[in-house]
Enzyme design. Structure first.
Site, PDB file in Angstrom:
ATOM      1  N   GLU B  68       0.823  -1.217   0.000  1.00  0.00           N
ATOM      2  CA  GLU B  68       0.000   0.000   0.000  1.00  0.00           C
ATOM      3  C   GLU B  68       0.852   1.260   0.000  1.00  0.00           C
ATOM      4  OE1 GLU B  68      -0.643  -2.610   1.959  1.00  0.00           O
ATOM      5  OE2 GLU B  68      -2.763  -3.150   1.728  1.00  0.00           O
ATOM      6  N   PHE B 130     -12.083  -8.036  12.882  1.00  0.00           N
ATOM      7  CA  PHE B 130     -10.965  -8.429  12.030  1.00  0.00           C
ATOM      8  C   PHE B 130     -10.620  -7.302  11.056  1.00  0.00           C
ATOM      9  CE2 PHE B 130      -9.446 -10.501   8.055  1.00  0.00           C
ATOM     10  CZ  PHE B 130      -8.207 -10.889   8.556  1.00  0.00           C
ATOM     11  N   GLN B 131      -9.352  -6.951  11.006  1.00  0.00           N
ATOM     12  CA  GLN B 131      -8.841  -5.871  10.158  1.00  0.00           C
ATOM     13  C   GLN B 131      -9.535  -4.533  10.420  1.00  0.00           C
ATOM     14  OE1 GLN B 131      -8.585  -7.317   6.035  1.00  0.00           O
ATOM     15  NE2 GLN B 131      -6.522  -8.041   6.507  1.00  0.00           N
ATOM     16  N   LYS B 180     -17.855  -1.615   4.829  1.00  0.00           N
ATOM     17  CA  LYS B 180     -18.195  -2.612   3.815  1.00  0.00           C
ATOM     18  C   LYS B 180     -19.691  -2.618   3.505  1.00  0.00           C
ATOM     19  CE  LYS B 180     -17.076  -7.311   2.492  1.00  0.00           C
ATOM     20  NZ  LYS B 180     -16.429  -8.573   2.879  1.00  0.00           N
ATOM     21  N   MET B 489      23.063  10.698   4.475  1.00  0.00           N
ATOM     22  CA  MET B 489      22.918  11.920   5.260  1.00  0.00           C
ATOM     23  C   MET B 489      23.085  11.621   6.752  1.00  0.00           C
ATOM     24  SD  MET B 489      22.694  15.088   4.667  1.00  0.00           S
ATOM     25  CE  MET B 489      21.752  15.815   3.331  1.00  0.00           C
TER      26      MET B 489
END
Lengths: 172, 577
Positions: B68, B130-131, B180, B489
């Protein structure tokens, strides 16, 4: 420097979270926040009392608040003529001997007794910050059992103040 | 849960009629079409499956990232180059938390973005399902605005508002959390033509009086300088900036993100300002008597120590976001408004140019005496020489993306950006892993232009899985790894400020990038000999598809000049060999 800021906001989920999150992230010190619906149920009014170091800090608070999509209007009303009130409930130790005394103390503050028990009684008082502080100070020696106070909520008075010094560069 | 959330079973039979009864996912995609979105970057998962099913059925142009983070950085790259909002679609929970870095990056660099995250069904929100993650809570401080949909009938309005908020005023990311069941519920699709948001009214037109004050200040000034930031690019005001600066003969410096808003090879251009900016630019800021900031936010990497910042200057600040004015630097003349409009208004006053010859001469002296420098020993590839070569070989015409660090600063110094929207870098957040996926998005925005991802070896290892996209679509992104086998750096700071204690900044072992590229079926070159750098790059640049260049550069090279932390512009180090 203590300032009172009044904001109208959309009455939507999480809006209080949005505002307090903004304050904590930018390290603005909030003394109190009160929120409640206005005459329009879709709009809530928030009153903040904030402690800022400078007018520049205050300027930032107002601008950052104003940036929020859910904030409709923000004003620093500290220098205006306002009515500001907070409500306090005080449960104080009260024996049958001291009840009368406490009641006498409460009277000039127009505090009302809203509950009396065997060992304690509960006072309710509304007023500005100083008045509330003064009453608490007087009641303290009797023994405070519990105390709950709301933050300040405020509105501008209907009549306007004569001078209005803008100390900050709010430009829109 | 609102009663208006209905299930698909209740879908009316006559959906073909103009009533436009659609499910939530279809409504979201129709709204994207209404907003002329032609590409989505994303990654599917449980809670967003109904939407992906519609993507499948409708055949929308969707780019499947391999993480993602890759998807959102690609969307950022697309937004930066195209000027259109980047759209990223991911699932709930881990899908959403994986885009948090990209959202924060887009927020701080003011990129217009629409992020659609799936969410668990409304009846289990708040149960640690869940999730499930409180994505609206998580992203509240790093989005311009975010909202969770609760009613399918709100989708058209919310989408319209989201695009409006993301693209107007100071651009920024807007996140829409889509449960959903809402995405499956049936609602009516009627896309609003206008938005009604009393709490959101950005000021685009600057105040006339303030503009006049600016013009008068310019007339008074002896030593003016313009500091142009990304706000000029977001407002599409590069032409106006050019016209105004050249007409009034005011020298211009850019912030890192503002590069390209003024031609990098113009005599009035002083180079980039800030921590690794050019000496002339920083001295101009230090010595000027009038500083005109157009669309920059006085970031600490530009100002150095605020107590030493522009001590002589009257400060003009033009910004579309009123909260930026006075935030870091006290401003004498604030102008709230769009950079393009402000410059147009200034041009309209048609003031005669003031001769600043002495000032120009003075600054020219700085430019001539203290140019960028590096020691070339001819034995190893000097990163500065490499970036200079990339500039020459692409004729300064490529879209360049970078991560954060030494390679980024060298790219900013040596790639003399002449045009807007060719420079894609993670400025405010300084995100490693940004540059390579951003190049993918940039290539979709500019399919016919060379896109060069200039990446450190460390940052590349954070998102290199996106080579899959290059392989799959034969996307001609050219990856230039500035490989110094370290966090350059970090290593530099440890050398300068931590007495050479190189705590976990060196990579004793590097992967074989050539073999990695081979695994993705991408042509790759490893270049160690400075004499081969140019020819190999020329050869690779001509290839049609993607090419990876693993340039092994001098490992202990430092990026100069530099303002050390806590120092002012006049205290730059490393201005001479």
């Amino acid at each position: 420097m203590k300032r009172t800021i009044s904001a109208t906001v959309n009455n939507s989920t999480g809006v209080l979270n949005r505002i307090t999150g903004l304050f904590s992230r930018r390290q603005f010190n909030i003394e109190s926040i009160t929120v409640g619906m206005t005459e329009n149920p879709e709009i809530s009014r928030m009153t903040f009392v904030v402690n800022v170091d400078s007018y520049r800090g205050l300027d930032q608070v107002i601008k950052q608040l104003n940036k929020q999509v859910d904030v409709l209007k923000v004003r620093d009303i500290s220098d205006e003529t306002i009515v500001a009130r907070e409500l306090v409930l005080i449960r104080v130790v009260a024996t049958p001997q001291t009840r009368g005394e406490i009641e006498t103390l409460a009277r000039p503050f127009r505090a009302s007794i809203i509950d009396v028990g065997r060992e304690s009684m509960t006072l309710q008082v509304t007023g500005d910050h100083q008045k509330v502080e003064a009453l608490i100070d007087l009641i303290k020696p009797y023994g405070l059992k519990e105390l709950a106070r709301t933050g300040t909520t405020a509105l501008k008075r209907s009549s306007k103040q004569q001078s209005q010094d803008l100390h900050y560069s709010f430009i829109q | 849960m609102g009663t208006s959330v209905r299930t698909q079973a209740e879908k009316p039979a006559n959906e073909e009629q103009q009533t436009q009864k659609l499910n939530g996912s279809q409504i979201v995609l129709r709204a994207l079409a209404e907003e002329n979105v032609d590409i989505i970057f994303g990654y599917p998962g449980g809670a967003i499956l109904p939407t992906y099913d519609e993507i499948y059925k409708m055949g929308i142009h969707h780019i499947l990232a391999r993480h993602e983070q890759g998807a959102i950085h690609a969307a950022e790259g697309y937004a930066r180059v195209s000027g259109k909002p980047g759209v990223c679609v991911v699932t709930s929970g881990p899908g959403a938390t994986n885009v948090v870095t990209g959202i924060a990056d887009a927020m701080i660099d003011s990129l217009p973005m629409i992020v659609i995250t799936g969410q668990v069904a409304t009846n289990v929100i708040g149960t640690d399902a869940f999730q499930e993650a409180d994505v609206v809570g998580v992203t509240m401080p790093i989005t311009k605005h975010n909202i969770q949909l609760r009613d399918v009938n709100d989708i058209p309005r919310v989408m319209k508002e989201a695009f409006h908020i993301a693209t107007t005023g100071r651009p920024g990311p807007v996140l829409i959390d889509l449960p959903k069941d809402v995405s499956m519920a049936i609602g009516e699709f009627k896309y609003p033509k206008t938005v009604h948001m009393p709490g959101y009214q950005p000021t685009v037109q600057p105040n006339r009086l303030q503009i006049k004050k600016v013009a008068n200040a310019i007339e008074r000034a002896k030593k003016p300088v313009i500091l142009a930031g990304a706000g000029v690019l977001h407002a599409d005001g590069a032409d106006e900036l050019f016209e105004y600066a050249t007409k009034q003969q005011i020298p211009v410096t850019n912030t890192l993100l503002g590069l390209g808003s003024f031609p990098g090879n113009h005599p009035l251009f002083l180079g980039m300002a800030g921590m690794h900016g050019l000496y002339a630019a920083n001295m101009a800021l230090h010595e000027c008597d009038l500083l005109i900031n157009v669309g920059a936010r006085f970031d600490d990497r530009v100002t150095g120590s605020l107590s030493h910042f522009a001590p002589e200057a009257e400060v003009v600040h033009i910004d579309v976001d009123p909260a930026e004015i006075g935030k870091n630097v006290e401003t004498a003349i604030p102008v709230v408004g769009d950079a393009k409009e402000a410059l147009k208004n200034l041009l309209a006053l048609d003031k005669a140019p003031v001769p600043y010859d002495e000032w120009h001469q003075h600054l020219r002296h700085y430019s001539d005496e203290y140019p960028l420098w590096y020691n070339d020993d001819g034995k190893t590839i000097k990163p500065q020489a490499l970036l200079d070569m990339v500039y020459e070989e692409t004729k300064g015409e490529a879209v360049v993306t970078t991560d954060v660090g030494q390679h980024q600063m060298w790219a900013a110094q040596y790639y003399r950006f002449a045009n807007p929207h060719r420079w894609v870098t993670s400025g405010g957040l300084g995100t490693m892993g940004f540059g390579f996926p951003a190049a993918i998005g940039a290539q979709f925005a500019e399919p016919n232009r060379d896109v060069v991802a200039i990446i450190g070896d460390a940052g590349f290892q954070m998102t290199m899985q996106e080579m899959s996209i290059l392989q799959e679509l034969n996307l001609p992104v050219k990856i230039v790894i500035v490989n110094n086998a370290s966090l350059g750096m970090v290593r530099q700071w440890q050398e300068l400020f931590y007495e050479e204690r190189y705590s976990h900044s060196l990579f004793p072992i590097q992967p074989d990038f050539l073999k990695l590229a081979e695994a993705y079926n991408i042509k790759a070159y490893k270049i160690e000999d400075p004499s081969e750098a140019r020819t190999t790059f020329q050869k690779g640049l001509k290839e049609d598809g993607p090419v990876l260049f693993d340039f092994r550069v001098t490992a202990d090279e430092n990026c100069y000049p530099m303002i050390a932390p806590g120092k002012g512009h006049h205290e730059m180090e490393g201005i001479r060999p």
